[in-house]
Each structure stands twice: as structure tokens, then as C-alpha cells.
Design an enzyme around this catalytic site. Structure first.
Site, PDB file in Angstrom:
ATOM      1  CG  ASP A  58      13.918  14.063  -7.793  1.00 15.57           C
ATOM      2  OD1 ASP A  58      12.675  14.019  -7.959  1.00 15.57           O
ATOM      3  OD2 ASP A  58      14.448  14.139  -6.669  1.00 15.57           O
ATOM      4  CE1 TYR A 147      -0.097   4.893  -5.362  1.00 14.23           C
ATOM      5  CE2 TYR A 147      -2.177   3.709  -5.218  1.00 14.23           C
ATOM      6  CZ  TYR A 147      -0.994   3.979  -5.885  1.00 14.23           C
ATOM      7  OH  TYR A 147      -0.711   3.345  -7.069  1.00 14.23           O
ATOM      8  CE  LYS A 151      -0.469   6.586  -8.377  1.00 17.65           C
ATOM      9  NZ  LYS A 151       0.537   6.904  -9.405  1.00 17.65           N
ATOM     10  CB  SER A 184       7.816  -0.613  -5.010  1.00 18.71           C
ATOM     11  OG  SER A 184       6.641  -0.598  -5.766  1.00 18.71           O
TER      12      SER A 184
END
Ligand SMILES: NC(=O)c1ccc[n+]([C@@H]2O[C@H](COP(=O)([O-])OP(=O)(O)OC[C@H]3O[C@@H](n4cnc5c(N)ncnc54)[C@H](O)[C@@H]3O)[C@@H](O)[C@H]2O)c1
Length: 245
Positions: A58, A147, A151, A184
Site C-alpha cells: 500500500d 484529481y 496531478k 477503473s
């Protein structure tokens, strides 16, 4: 002869999508791949590939990363691919969404690089490849508030590492895909109120009329991991079928 013969490459998020395609592409080019993910059962699909060893990791957990580092003697390339897409504007982004996204998409890279960079410095060479996105400082994309923020941070992180360690033979680049057909992405499409319309919307914004495949993005990772790209550092490499034009 493979393009990555003899290189030891650590890949995060390798159980599916771009990470899985990348781990397989690396192994086909002769690399020794340590494929990691939190999803152990899907990770096991990679066990049959020669050159790939799997390890549950993880990337948000410092202790797990440090334990992995103790078991790895040499690392030539570190690929930070793990990431999560939150859908919505700032108004739909709860503080928990912000914290989760920044932890998985950015803080994990801080932890991974901070842990593995000293090994690269001791080796006097190293190559770090981070996963960013066109939805970042490159392009404003609707409903991708946190998001895109995360990024864009990856691009800044990448350039900073590249600038700080260029004289110690460390290079650091990031990959900025547009829309890539991965499990996804399909899940996110299915979760929309009208999945057919959501798929059409994704395809309509592609100037090529199609999404990228995970393998196409993996090919770019192979190039960046290889010595063919030895003179490249600090770059954000766009692979988006012209979406950001
Ligand atoms: N698919 C796209 O359209 C697209 C576009 C641009 C950028 N990206 C980026 O590429 C990366 C991979 O995307 P994808 O669509 O191929 O992936 P995906 O969502 O299909 O798979 C992600 C993988 O990450 C793993 N993962 C989740 N949390 C983790 C954690 N804490 N530690 C380790 N592994 C974890 C999951 O188990 C899964 O195997 C992400 O960073 C994503 O933001 C994807």
C-alpha cells in the site's frame, strides 16, 4: 536482447490497468520487475510471467514502503503509478475526498521517492517515472477538481526532483495520459447515471475517436525506463491522442 536487460524496476499499482500492462512490457524487455499493489489476488495474475515478482504494497503506508526497501538491494527504475480519480467540482469534493486523493496521488510519491532515492544516490544512478495526467496543469477538465490538482502537483514534484538531483545522475519524468481504457475507467463509466451516455461523452472528446490502450501507455514507460531516453529529465510526456491540442 531486451531494451531493459538487467534493470531492476519497481512498479506500483501493477495489479490492473496501466500498471499491469507496464509491468508486463518491462518484463518482456528483460527487466527484473517487482510488481506491487494492494490487491493481492489480482497481482497473482502476474506470477506466471518470467521476470516478475509480486509484492503486496500500500503506497500510502510508510512502514510498508520501508519494509519493502529493506528487501531490495538495487533499484534502477521506480515507477509510481498508483492513483485515484475523484469525480466532481470543488463543491462535490469533501475534505475526506481531498485528503484521500492527495494521499494516494501525491503523498505516496513523496514517501516512495524519499525511501528509494538514497539507494539510487548510493548507486550513482537512478530513474524515476511518475504517473500524472493531462487533467492537471496541462488542461482544465470539468469535474476533475481534486484529481487535476493532485496531478498538477505530480508535475511540480517531478520537475523539482529532476532539478535537485540531475548532477547525481538521477532523472525523473512523468507521464500524462488522456483517457485510457482501463478497468477503473470502465467502472467509473458504469457508475454514472447513464453509462451509455457517459461512454459516448468519453469517446466524443477523443479527437482520434478512441481511447488509448494501457499497452500504448506502457510502451512510453518502456522508453522512459530504457537508456534510449537517457538525455530526458524533468519532462511531462503527454500521450493523449491530441486531446489537449
Ligand atoms: N485510466 C485513465 O484514463 C488514466 C488517465 C490518466 C492518468 N491515469 C493514471 O494512471 C494511473 C493508473 O490508472 P489505471 O486507470 O490504469 O488504474 P486502475 O484504477 O485501473 O488501477 C489502479 C490500481 O491501483 C491499485 N491501488 C489502489 N490504491 C492503492 C494503494 N494505496 N497502494 C497501491 N496500489 C493501489 C489498485 O488496486 C489497482 O490495481 C493512476 O494514477 C491514474 O490516475 C489514468
Amino acid at each position: 536482447m531486451g531494451r531493459l536487460d538487467g534493470k531492476v524496476i519497481l512498479v506500483s499499482a501493477a495489479a490492473q490497468g496501466i500498471g499491469q500492462a507496464t509491468a508486463i512490457a518491462f518484463a518482456k524487455e528483460g527487466a527484473k520487475v517487482i510488481a506491487t499493489d494492494i490487491n493481492e489476488s489480482k497481482l497473482r495474475d502476474l506470477e506466471n510471467y518470467s521476470g516478475i515478482q509480486i509484492r503486496v504494497l500500500d503506497v500510502t503506508k510508510k512502514e510498508q514502503i520501508e519494509n519493502l526497501a529493506k528487501d531490495i538491494e538495487r533499484i534502477d527504475v521506480l515507477c509510481n503509478i498508483a492513483g485515484f480519480v475523484h469525480h466532481g467540482t470543488i463543491l462535490e469534493c469533501k475534505e475526506s475526498d481531498w485528503d484521500f486523493t492527495m494521499s494516494l496521488n501525491v503523498h505516496s510519491m513523496y514517501l516512495m521517492i524519499k525511501t528509494f532515492l538514497p539507494k539510487m544516490l548510493a548507486q550513482k544512478s537512478g530513474n524515476i517515472i511518475n504517473m500524472s495526467s493531462v487533467a492537471s496543469s496541462i488542461k482544465g477538465v470539468v469535474n476533475r477538481f481534486v484529481y487535476s490538482t493532485s496531478k498538477a502537483a505530480v508535475i511540480g514534484l517531478t520537475k523539482s526532483i529532476a532539478a535537485d538531483f540531475i548532477e547525481q545522475s538521477i532523472r525523473c519524468n512523468c507521464v500524462c495520459p488522456g483517457t485510457v481504457d482501463t478497468p477503473s475507467l470502465r467502472e467509473r463509466i458504469c457508475a454514472r447515471p447513464n453509462p451509455d451516455q457517459a461512454l459516448k461523452d468519453f469517446l466524443d472528446r477523443q479527437k482520434t475517436g478512441r481511447m488509448a490502450t494501457a499497452e500504448e501507455v506502457a510502451n512510453l514507460f518502456v522508453y522512459l525506463a530504457s537508456d534510449e531516453s537517457a538525455y530526458m529529465t524533468g519532462n511531462e510526456l503527454i500521450i493523449d491522442g491530441g486531446w489537449s491540442l
